[in-house]
Motif scaffolding. Structure first.
Motif, short mmCIF file in Angstrom:
data_model
loop_
_atom_site.label_atom_id
_atom_site.label_comp_id
_atom_site.label_asym_id
_atom_site.label_seq_id
_atom_site.Cartn_x
_atom_site.Cartn_y
_atom_site.Cartn_z
N THR A 56 2.47 -45.75 -6.79
CA THR A 56 3.91 -45.50 -6.85
C THR A 56 4.66 -46.75 -7.29
O THR A 56 5.62 -46.66 -8.06
N GLY A 65 13.06 -43.90 -12.15
CA GLY A 65 13.15 -42.98 -11.03
C GLY A 65 13.63 -43.60 -9.75
O GLY A 65 13.19 -43.23 -8.68
N MET A 99 15.77 -43.74 -6.98
CA MET A 99 15.84 -43.21 -5.63
C MET A 99 14.60 -42.39 -5.26
O MET A 99 14.14 -42.45 -4.12
N SER A 100 14.07 -41.64 -6.20
CA SER A 100 12.88 -40.85 -5.86
C SER A 100 11.68 -41.77 -5.62
O SER A 100 10.86 -41.52 -4.74
N LYS A 101 11.58 -42.82 -6.40
CA LYS A 101 10.50 -43.79 -6.21
C LYS A 101 10.64 -44.47 -4.85
O LYS A 101 9.66 -44.63 -4.12
N ARG A 160 12.21 -43.30 -2.16
CA ARG A 160 11.94 -42.32 -1.11
C ARG A 160 10.42 -42.14 -0.93
O ARG A 160 9.91 -42.09 0.18
N THR A 161 9.70 -42.07 -2.05
CA THR A 161 8.25 -41.93 -1.99
C THR A 161 7.62 -43.16 -1.35
O THR A 161 6.71 -43.03 -0.53
N GLU A 173 8.06 -42.97 2.41
CA GLU A 173 7.15 -42.00 3.02
C GLU A 173 5.72 -42.55 3.06
O GLU A 173 5.02 -42.39 4.06
#
Length: 121
Positions: free
Chosen positions: A75, A81, A83-85, A87-88, A91
């Motif tokens: 990742t 990307g 915010m999605s990166k 968030r990932t 997690e």
């Protein structure tokens, strides 16, 4: 009675005990990446830490921990990307933390069935 760990468990504990501080540092890097002034250097630093630790974990037989680090590594290598990166990464960090705690628990638990003696009838 003293706790007897196998040599493999002793090596795992020697790696895992100081690794807790690195996990905290990784979380700090991930949160710094959330700031609007973050640069690519933070991602490269995270990537370097995870890559080195993953190699050590694989060598010690900590496969779940190494897999979690591999997911973070993959990742962190992705571009774009925002915010999605992020968030990932958050997690995956939680997954890494859970796997770390489990690995430490297993490494510090003595293997009792190897020491058991058969009972004569």
């Amino acid at each position: 009675m003293a706790i007897k760990l196998s040599s493999r468990q002793q090596a795992q504990v020697a790696f895992l005990e100081p690794y807790g501080r690195q996990i905290t540092a990784m979380n700090s890097l991930i949160e710094q990446m959330a700031s609007p002034k973050a640069d690519e250097q933070l991602g490269r630093t995270l990537l370097r830490q995870v890559s080195a630790s993953k190699t050590q974990a694989q060598g010690l037989g900590l496969t779940r921990l190494a897999d979690a680090m591999g997911a973070i590594e993959q990742t962190a290598r992705r571009t774009g990307g925002g915010m999605s990166k992020l968030r990932t990464l958050r997690e995956l960090y939680q997954m890494l933390k859970i796997n770390y705690e489990q690995a430490l628990k297993v490494a510090t638990t003595p293997n009792t069935h190897a020491e058991e003696e058969p009972v004569a009838p």
